[in-house]
Design an enzyme around this catalytic site. Sequence first.
Site, short mmCIF file in Angstrom:
data_model
loop_
_atom_site.label_atom_id
_atom_site.label_comp_id
_atom_site.label_asym_id
_atom_site.label_seq_id
_atom_site.Cartn_x
_atom_site.Cartn_y
_atom_site.Cartn_z
N LYS A 251 -67.97 36.50 -15.47
CA LYS A 251 -67.05 35.28 -15.50
C LYS A 251 -66.50 35.13 -16.86
O LYS A 251 -65.51 34.56 -16.94
CB LYS A 251 -67.80 34.25 -14.92
CG LYS A 251 -68.07 34.22 -13.58
CD LYS A 251 -68.60 33.04 -13.04
CE LYS A 251 -68.74 33.20 -11.37
NZ LYS A 251 -69.85 31.88 -10.94
N ARG A 252 -67.35 35.40 -17.89
CA ARG A 252 -66.67 35.06 -19.43
C ARG A 252 -65.61 35.86 -19.83
O ARG A 252 -64.93 35.56 -20.53
CB ARG A 252 -67.82 35.48 -20.34
CG ARG A 252 -68.14 36.76 -20.64
CD ARG A 252 -69.38 37.14 -21.69
NE ARG A 252 -69.54 38.71 -21.88
CZ ARG A 252 -70.41 39.26 -21.19
NH1 ARG A 252 -71.05 38.63 -20.15
NH2 ARG A 252 -70.64 40.56 -21.16
#
Length: 488
Positions: A251-252
């Site tokens: 997700k980063r």
Amino acid sequence: MFRVRFAPSPTGYLHIGGARTALFNWLFARRHGGTFVLRIEDTDVDRSSAEMVEGILDGLRWLGLEWDEGPKVDGPHAPYFQSERLENYRAMAEQLVQAGKAYYCYCAPEELQARRAEAEAAGGAWRYDRACCALDDETRAAYEADHRPKAIRFLVPQGSAEFDDLVRGHIVFDNAVIEDFVILRSDGYPTYHLSVVADDVEMQMTHVVRGDDHISNTPKHVLLYEAVGASVPKFAHVPLILGPDKKRLSKRHGATSVMEYARQGYLPEAMLNFLALLGWSPGAGDRELFSADELKEVFDLGGISGGNAVFNQEKLDWFNQQHMLRLAPAELGTRVKPYLEAAGLWSDDLLGDRHAWFFAVLELLKVRAKRLDEYATLGRFFFSDELEWDEAAVTKHLAPEETGARLTAVVAALAALETFDPGSIEVAVRAVAEAQGVKAGTLIHALRVSLTGKTVSPGLFQVASLLGRERVQARLHAGIVRGTTARA
């Protein structure tokens, strides 16, 4: 007949890595006239949910990866949810026990943890010591009489586990480094190793195409196939997808759910094309643009690279733009519609009486738009007369005192035009600039801000022509007022 499967766990939505694995399986099945099976591995009851199942199905449908057997399709090996197949796994585990290839383990988790901690404190690695494999009949009977919880462990034989990987070649694991692993937990639920092999055997999988994070599990699976007398399928372990920082995609790095990309305005055919080339190559040449049908014609497992692929957002944007450029006007209009609706800019006549105008607007915008949602942001001024003004642009280009007179002259010049087309508009504007003794660019900047509210837009004269004479006149008058107000 080749049979492959995609077997996601519904503990999250369909992510990019899973979607690519599903795609490779689907392409392989379609290329060879085989069967693509969707199986839901939902034995992790606490983390699995019906919502996540639907999210996975939605993602596959959006990509166009229809399955031949599986949820909502059924088939000869139903059910396709592992939570509904528990008795199969328990039966296989008991079969292995009866054949002397597995055994009951009565060790409590806290006992195992204590023995592991003791070994590690002494500076050594620990693996299960087969304590329960050596139990005598009396002790085992006592444990059973006490109803002591028991798991089932696979008895790893001497020798090695070997398999041919279609990506990495021949692989050999020394069984001496594999501990007797649990296949059925004391709560009656299978481990991944047992359930996946039991299902692949019953569902007659000929090939297993999955992420190479599973490669360390494969020797255990090979041993299980051999223990139950089943043919070992061909394996192809697909490299991981990394972010630009060369760390595992997460997700980063941005969106990871496939449906999140759908909401952002990416085309499924563009995502399909992009994913196919993440870790796979069609061979000779540098061709990159493929339709799904074209991919089905050329896909081969041998084209999968052994190296990890890097997710490049700019490359995805490029693919998306290229596939949007391929769409026929009516199809592009249909795809753009939901995003204009969400922005409050839609009216049904855009695909009705005004379709020719609408298609011309889309044609002008599509060389700039990288995603479907950008048609609403880039083209708002076409669909609404309530402009979103860039105040800095107003101050710079409309507020100067002489701008009002120049725009008034443009209004008069445009009113006199017989034909309101880009060429005629350009000639008129440049004539005004010359008569006013100002550079054409200065006047064009003021016109652009008046017509769009911004300093950047598609070609100004094409924009003016599509807006039409009346709207252009009204906006120029509004621009004069806006400039006067800003100057006051």
